[in-house]
Motif scaffolding. Structure first.
Motif, PDB file in Angstrom:
ATOM      1  N   LEU A 113       0.369  -1.016   0.546  1.00 14.01           N
ATOM      2  CA  LEU A 113      -0.170   0.361  -0.152  1.00 14.01           C
ATOM      3  C   LEU A 113       0.894   1.186   0.061  1.00 14.01           C
ATOM      4  N   TYR A 114       1.872   0.832   0.482  1.00 13.90           N
ATOM      5  CA  TYR A 114       3.044   2.216   0.618  1.00 13.90           C
ATOM      6  C   TYR A 114       3.341   2.735  -0.362  1.00 13.90           C
ATOM      7  N   PRO A 115       3.945   2.490  -1.684  1.00 11.08           N
ATOM      8  CA  PRO A 115       4.485   3.331  -2.956  1.00 11.08           C
ATOM      9  C   PRO A 115       2.672   4.176  -3.115  1.00 11.08           C
ATOM     10  N   TYR A 116       1.356   3.414  -3.574  1.00 10.90           N
ATOM     11  CA  TYR A 116       0.799   4.359  -4.329  1.00 10.90           C
ATOM     12  C   TYR A 116       0.080   5.594  -2.591  1.00 10.90           C
ATOM     13  N   LEU A 117       0.152   5.705  -1.381  1.00 10.47           N
ATOM     14  CA  LEU A 117       0.005   5.769  -0.589  1.00 10.47           C
ATOM     15  C   LEU A 117       0.797   7.064  -0.763  1.00 10.47           C
ATOM     16  N   LYS A 118       2.007   6.777  -1.092  1.00 10.12           N
ATOM     17  CA  LYS A 118       2.941   8.121  -1.578  1.00 10.12           C
ATOM     18  C   LYS A 118       2.615   8.602  -2.275  1.00 10.12           C
ATOM     19  N   ALA A 119       2.783   7.694  -3.721  1.00  7.34           N
ATOM     20  CA  ALA A 119       2.099   8.518  -5.122  1.00  7.34           C
ATOM     21  C   ALA A 119       1.030   9.438  -4.640  1.00  7.34           C
ATOM     22  N   ALA A 120       0.062   9.281  -4.565  1.00  7.36           N
ATOM     23  CA  ALA A 120      -1.486   9.956  -4.723  1.00  7.36           C
ATOM     24  C   ALA A 120      -1.039  11.308  -2.869  1.00  7.36           C
ATOM     25  N   HIS A 121      -0.539  11.173  -2.161  1.00 13.44           N
ATOM     26  CA  HIS A 121       0.046  12.460  -1.662  1.00 13.44           C
ATOM     27  C   HIS A 121       1.420  13.238  -1.863  1.00 13.44           C
ATOM     28  N   ILE A 122       1.896  12.841  -2.752  1.00 15.14           N
ATOM     29  CA  ILE A 122       3.143  13.704  -3.657  1.00 15.14           C
ATOM     30  C   ILE A 122       2.056  14.406  -4.550  1.00 15.14           C
ATOM     31  N   ILE A 123       0.903  13.826  -5.586  1.00 11.29           N
ATOM     32  CA  ILE A 123       0.829  14.526  -6.047  1.00 11.29           C
ATOM     33  C   ILE A 123      -0.413  15.867  -5.481  1.00 11.29           C
ATOM     34  N   PHE A 124      -0.653  15.675  -3.936  1.00  9.85           N
ATOM     35  CA  PHE A 124      -2.005  16.204  -3.385  1.00  9.85           C
ATOM     36  C   PHE A 124      -0.960  17.731  -2.833  1.00  9.85           C
ATOM     37  N   VAL A 125      -0.117  16.832  -2.678  1.00  9.18           N
ATOM     38  CA  VAL A 125       0.964  18.225  -2.392  1.00  9.18           C
ATOM     39  C   VAL A 125       0.993  19.751  -3.398  1.00  9.18           C
ATOM     40  N   VAL A 126       1.905  18.466  -4.491  1.00  8.82           N
ATOM     41  CA  VAL A 126       1.479  19.363  -6.087  1.00  8.82           C
ATOM     42  C   VAL A 126       0.137  20.477  -6.004  1.00  8.82           C
ATOM     43  N   THR A 127      -0.732  19.390  -6.265  1.00  8.64           N
ATOM     44  CA  THR A 127      -1.964  20.187  -6.384  1.00  8.64           C
ATOM     45  C   THR A 127      -2.049  20.716  -4.638  1.00  8.64           C
ATOM     46  N   TRP A 128      -1.964  21.535  -4.097  1.00  9.30           N
ATOM     47  CA  TRP A 128      -1.965  22.047  -2.613  1.00  9.30           C
ATOM     48  C   TRP A 128      -1.231  23.332  -3.741  1.00  9.30           C
ATOM     49  N   PHE A 129       0.370  23.163  -3.505  1.00 10.79           N
ATOM     50  CA  PHE A 129       0.981  24.218  -4.344  1.00 10.79           C
ATOM     51  C   PHE A 129       1.423  24.485  -5.336  1.00 10.79           C
ATOM     52  N   ALA A 130       0.526  24.497  -6.158  1.00  9.52           N
ATOM     53  CA  ALA A 130       0.207  24.840  -7.690  1.00  9.52           C
ATOM     54  C   ALA A 130      -1.206  25.852  -7.016  1.00  9.52           C
ATOM     55  N   GLY A 131      -2.277  25.263  -6.355  1.00  5.19           N
ATOM     56  CA  GLY A 131      -3.188  26.151  -5.712  1.00  5.19           C
ATOM     57  C   GLY A 131      -2.174  27.716  -5.070  1.00  5.19           C
ATOM     58  N   LEU A 132      -1.921  27.558  -4.417  1.00  6.38           N
ATOM     59  CA  LEU A 132      -1.432  28.463  -3.614  1.00  6.38           C
ATOM     60  C   LEU A 132      -0.935  29.223  -3.796  1.00  6.38           C
ATOM     61  N   PHE A 133       0.400  28.892  -4.558  1.00  6.96           N
ATOM     62  CA  PHE A 133       0.744  29.459  -5.965  1.00  6.96           C
ATOM     63  C   PHE A 133      -0.062  30.526  -6.597  1.00  6.96           C
ATOM     64  N   TYR A 134      -1.022  29.806  -7.441  1.00  9.49           N
ATOM     65  CA  TYR A 134      -1.903  30.894  -8.298  1.00  9.49           C
ATOM     66  C   TYR A 134      -2.938  31.629  -7.681  1.00  9.49           C
ATOM     67  N   MET A 135      -3.307  31.447  -6.139  1.00 12.48           N
ATOM     68  CA  MET A 135      -4.009  32.165  -4.834  1.00 12.48           C
ATOM     69  C   MET A 135      -3.544  33.215  -5.365  1.00 12.48           C
ATOM     70  N   VAL A 136      -2.192  33.225  -5.076  1.00 14.15           N
ATOM     71  CA  VAL A 136      -1.488  34.960  -4.928  1.00 14.15           C
ATOM     72  C   VAL A 136      -1.091  35.266  -5.858  1.00 14.15           C
TER      73      VAL A 136
ATOM     74  N   SER B 150      -0.178  45.327  -4.672  1.00 15.31           N
ATOM     75  CA  SER B 150       0.779  43.745  -5.189  1.00 15.31           C
ATOM     76  C   SER B 150       2.176  43.750  -4.916  1.00 15.31           C
ATOM     77  N   LYS B 151       3.247  44.340  -4.588  1.00 11.51           N
ATOM     78  CA  LYS B 151       3.896  44.404  -4.761  1.00 11.51           C
ATOM     79  C   LYS B 151       4.311  43.573  -2.614  1.00 11.51           C
ATOM     80  N   GLN B 152       3.365  43.546  -1.779  1.00 13.17           N
ATOM     81  CA  GLN B 152       3.586  42.477  -0.792  1.00 13.17           C
ATOM     82  C   GLN B 152       2.737  41.440  -1.163  1.00 13.17           C
ATOM     83  N   TYR B 153       2.069  41.556  -1.828  1.00 13.12           N
ATOM     84  CA  TYR B 153       1.481  40.012  -2.924  1.00 13.12           C
ATOM     85  C   TYR B 153       2.638  39.112  -3.138  1.00 13.12           C
ATOM     86  N   ARG B 154       3.021  39.986  -3.857  1.00 17.86           N
ATOM     87  CA  ARG B 154       4.313  39.211  -4.619  1.00 17.86           C
ATOM     88  C   ARG B 154       5.206  38.720  -3.233  1.00 17.86           C
ATOM     89  N   ILE B 155       5.755  39.144  -1.940  1.00 12.67           N
ATOM     90  CA  ILE B 155       6.914  38.552  -1.501  1.00 12.67           C
ATOM     91  C   ILE B 155       6.001  37.309  -0.649  1.00 12.67           C
TER      92      ILE B 155
END
Length: 177
Positions: free
Chosen positions: A2-25, A120-125
Protein backbone atom coordinates in the motif's frame (compact mmCIF):
# COMPACT_ATOMS: atom_id res chain seq x y z
CA UNK A 1 2.26 -2.91 -0.97
CA UNK A 2 0.00 0.00 0.00
CA UNK A 3 2.88 2.38 0.83
CA UNK A 4 4.02 3.33 -2.72
CA UNK A 5 0.44 4.10 -3.79
CA UNK A 6 -0.22 6.24 -0.73
CA UNK A 7 3.10 8.06 -1.19
CA UNK A 8 2.41 8.71 -4.89
CA UNK A 9 -1.09 10.04 -4.13
CA UNK A 10 0.30 12.17 -1.28
CA UNK A 11 2.91 13.74 -3.58
CA UNK A 12 0.29 14.41 -6.27
CA UNK A 13 -1.96 16.25 -3.82
CA UNK A 14 0.97 18.17 -2.33
CA UNK A 15 1.75 19.37 -5.86
CA UNK A 16 -1.87 20.40 -6.55
CA UNK A 17 -2.09 22.12 -3.16
CA UNK A 18 1.04 24.16 -3.81
CA UNK A 19 -0.12 24.94 -7.35
CA UNK A 20 -3.35 26.28 -5.85
CA UNK A 21 -1.52 28.36 -3.25
CA UNK A 22 0.90 29.81 -5.81
CA UNK A 23 -1.82 30.68 -8.29
CA UNK A 24 -4.16 32.01 -5.59
CA UNK A 25 -1.66 34.67 -4.57
CA UNK A 26 -1.03 35.51 -8.25
CA UNK A 27 -4.77 36.14 -8.50
CA UNK A 28 -4.50 38.38 -5.41
CA UNK A 29 -1.84 40.38 -7.27
CA UNK A 30 -3.98 40.68 -10.40
CA UNK A 31 -7.07 41.59 -8.36
CA UNK A 32 -5.18 44.28 -6.46
CA UNK A 33 -3.84 45.75 -9.69
CA UNK A 34 -7.33 45.59 -11.26
CA UNK A 35 -8.80 47.40 -8.27
CA UNK A 36 -6.62 50.41 -9.15
CA UNK A 37 -8.04 50.64 -12.68
CA UNK A 38 -10.90 52.88 -13.77
CA UNK A 39 -14.45 51.78 -14.52
CA UNK A 40 -15.74 49.78 -16.33
CA UNK A 41 -12.45 47.85 -16.67
CA UNK A 42 -12.12 47.60 -12.88
CA UNK A 43 -15.53 45.97 -12.34
CA UNK A 44 -15.20 43.58 -15.27
CA UNK A 45 -11.74 42.37 -14.26
CA UNK A 46 -12.49 42.12 -10.54
CA UNK A 47 -15.66 40.13 -11.12
CA UNK A 48 -13.81 37.58 -13.24
CA UNK A 49 -10.75 37.40 -10.98
CA UNK A 50 -12.88 36.86 -7.87
CA UNK A 51 -14.74 34.04 -9.62
CA UNK A 52 -11.39 32.50 -10.53
CA UNK A 53 -10.18 32.86 -6.93
CA UNK A 54 -13.27 31.17 -5.52
CA UNK A 55 -13.16 28.27 -7.96
CA UNK A 56 -9.45 27.73 -7.39
CA UNK A 57 -9.81 27.97 -3.62
CA UNK A 58 -12.81 25.71 -3.11
CA UNK A 59 -12.37 23.24 -5.98
CA UNK A 60 -8.60 22.71 -6.03
CA UNK A 61 -6.70 24.27 -3.13
CA UNK A 62 -8.88 23.30 -0.15
CA UNK A 63 -9.57 19.71 -1.26
CA UNK A 64 -5.87 19.22 -2.03
CA UNK A 65 -4.89 20.51 1.44
CA UNK A 66 -7.35 18.14 3.13
CA UNK A 67 -6.39 15.09 1.05
CA UNK A 68 -2.69 15.88 1.57
CA UNK A 69 -3.25 15.91 5.33
CA UNK A 70 -5.24 12.65 5.34
CA UNK A 71 -2.73 10.80 3.18
CA UNK A 72 0.21 12.26 5.13
CA UNK A 73 -1.21 11.11 8.45
CA UNK A 74 -1.97 7.70 6.99
CA UNK A 75 1.64 7.41 5.80
CA UNK A 76 2.95 8.61 9.16
CA UNK A 77 1.00 5.94 11.03
CA UNK A 78 1.80 3.24 8.48
CA UNK A 79 5.56 3.95 8.59
CA UNK A 80 5.72 5.07 12.25
CA UNK A 81 7.37 8.37 11.39
CA UNK A 82 6.43 9.83 14.79
CA UNK A 83 9.68 8.65 16.36
CA UNK A 84 11.92 10.32 13.76
CA UNK A 85 13.31 13.80 14.59
CA UNK A 86 13.09 14.96 10.94
CA UNK A 87 9.36 14.27 11.04
CA UNK A 88 8.90 16.65 13.98
CA UNK A 89 10.60 19.40 11.93
CA UNK A 90 8.33 18.55 8.99
CA UNK A 91 5.25 18.81 11.25
CA UNK A 92 6.42 22.23 12.45
CA UNK A 93 6.86 23.40 8.85
CA UNK A 94 3.46 21.96 7.93
CA UNK A 95 1.84 23.88 10.77
CA UNK A 96 3.35 27.03 9.25
CA UNK A 97 2.15 26.04 5.79
CA UNK A 98 -1.41 25.44 7.01
CA UNK A 99 -1.28 28.84 8.75
CA UNK A 100 -0.24 30.33 5.40
CA UNK A 101 -3.15 28.48 3.77
CA UNK A 102 -5.66 29.88 6.29
CA UNK A 103 -4.29 33.40 5.87
CA UNK A 104 -4.73 33.08 2.10
CA UNK A 105 -8.36 32.11 2.71
CA UNK A 106 -8.77 35.17 4.92
CA UNK A 107 -7.25 37.41 2.25
CA UNK A 108 -9.58 35.91 -0.35
CA UNK A 109 -12.64 36.64 1.81
CA UNK A 110 -11.40 40.22 2.31
CA UNK A 111 -11.18 40.74 -1.44
CA UNK A 112 -14.65 39.28 -1.92
CA UNK A 113 -15.85 41.91 0.57
CA UNK A 114 -14.11 44.65 -1.43
CA UNK A 115 -11.28 45.12 1.06
CA UNK A 116 -7.85 45.54 -0.53
CA UNK A 117 -5.35 46.19 2.28
CA UNK A 118 -2.12 45.21 0.57
CA UNK A 119 -0.20 46.28 -2.52
CA UNK A 120 0.69 44.00 -5.39
CA UNK A 121 4.33 44.19 -4.24
CA UNK A 122 3.33 42.95 -0.78
CA UNK A 123 1.44 40.06 -2.40
CA UNK A 124 4.49 39.23 -4.53
CA UNK A 125 6.52 38.93 -1.33
CA UNK A 126 3.71 36.92 0.29
CA UNK A 127 3.79 34.55 -2.70
CA UNK A 128 7.42 33.70 -1.95
CA UNK A 129 6.59 32.51 1.56
CA UNK A 130 5.05 29.38 0.01
CA UNK A 131 8.27 28.89 -1.97
CA UNK A 132 10.27 28.91 1.25
CA UNK A 133 7.93 26.35 2.82
CA UNK A 134 8.19 24.16 -0.28
CA UNK A 135 12.01 24.20 -0.26
CA UNK A 136 12.24 23.60 3.48
CA UNK A 137 9.74 20.73 3.54
CA UNK A 138 11.23 18.95 0.53
CA UNK A 139 14.76 19.21 1.91
CA UNK A 140 13.71 17.94 5.34
CA UNK A 141 11.83 14.97 3.85
CA UNK A 142 14.51 14.03 1.32
CA UNK A 143 17.58 14.55 3.52
CA UNK A 144 16.00 13.41 6.80
CA UNK A 145 18.57 12.96 9.56
CA UNK A 146 21.55 13.79 7.31
CA UNK A 147 20.37 17.36 6.99
CA UNK A 148 22.90 19.85 8.24
CA UNK A 149 20.56 22.37 9.89
CA UNK A 150 23.04 25.24 9.88
CA UNK A 151 23.59 24.97 6.12
CA UNK A 152 19.87 24.48 5.64
CA UNK A 153 19.11 27.74 7.44
CA UNK A 154 21.87 29.55 5.54
CA UNK A 155 20.43 28.17 2.30
CA UNK A 156 16.90 29.37 3.15
CA UNK A 157 18.22 32.83 4.04
CA UNK A 158 20.12 32.94 0.74
CA UNK A 159 17.03 31.77 -1.14
CA UNK A 160 14.96 34.46 0.58
CA UNK A 161 17.48 37.12 -0.43
CA UNK A 162 17.47 35.88 -4.04
CA UNK A 163 13.66 35.90 -4.13
CA UNK A 164 13.49 39.44 -2.74
CA UNK A 165 16.11 40.57 -5.25
CA UNK A 166 14.04 38.98 -8.02
CA UNK A 167 10.94 40.86 -6.86
CA UNK A 168 12.85 44.14 -6.82
CA UNK A 169 14.32 43.46 -10.27
CA UNK A 170 10.89 42.59 -11.65
CA UNK A 171 9.46 45.81 -10.24
CA UNK A 172 12.22 47.83 -11.90
CA UNK A 173 11.69 46.05 -15.22
CA UNK A 174 7.95 46.76 -15.08
CA UNK A 175 8.61 50.40 -14.27
CA UNK A 176 10.87 50.73 -17.33
CA UNK A 177 8.39 49.03 -19.67
Amino acid sequence: MLYPYLKAAHIIFVVTWFAGLFYMVRLFIYSTESNAKTEPEKSILLKQLLIMQSRLWYIITWPSAVITLILGLWLAFLMNYWSHPWFHIKLLLLAGLYAYHFICGYLHRQMEAGIFKYTSKQYRIWNEVATLFLFAIVFVVVLKSTLNWIWGIVGLIALSAILMLGIKLYKNLRKDA
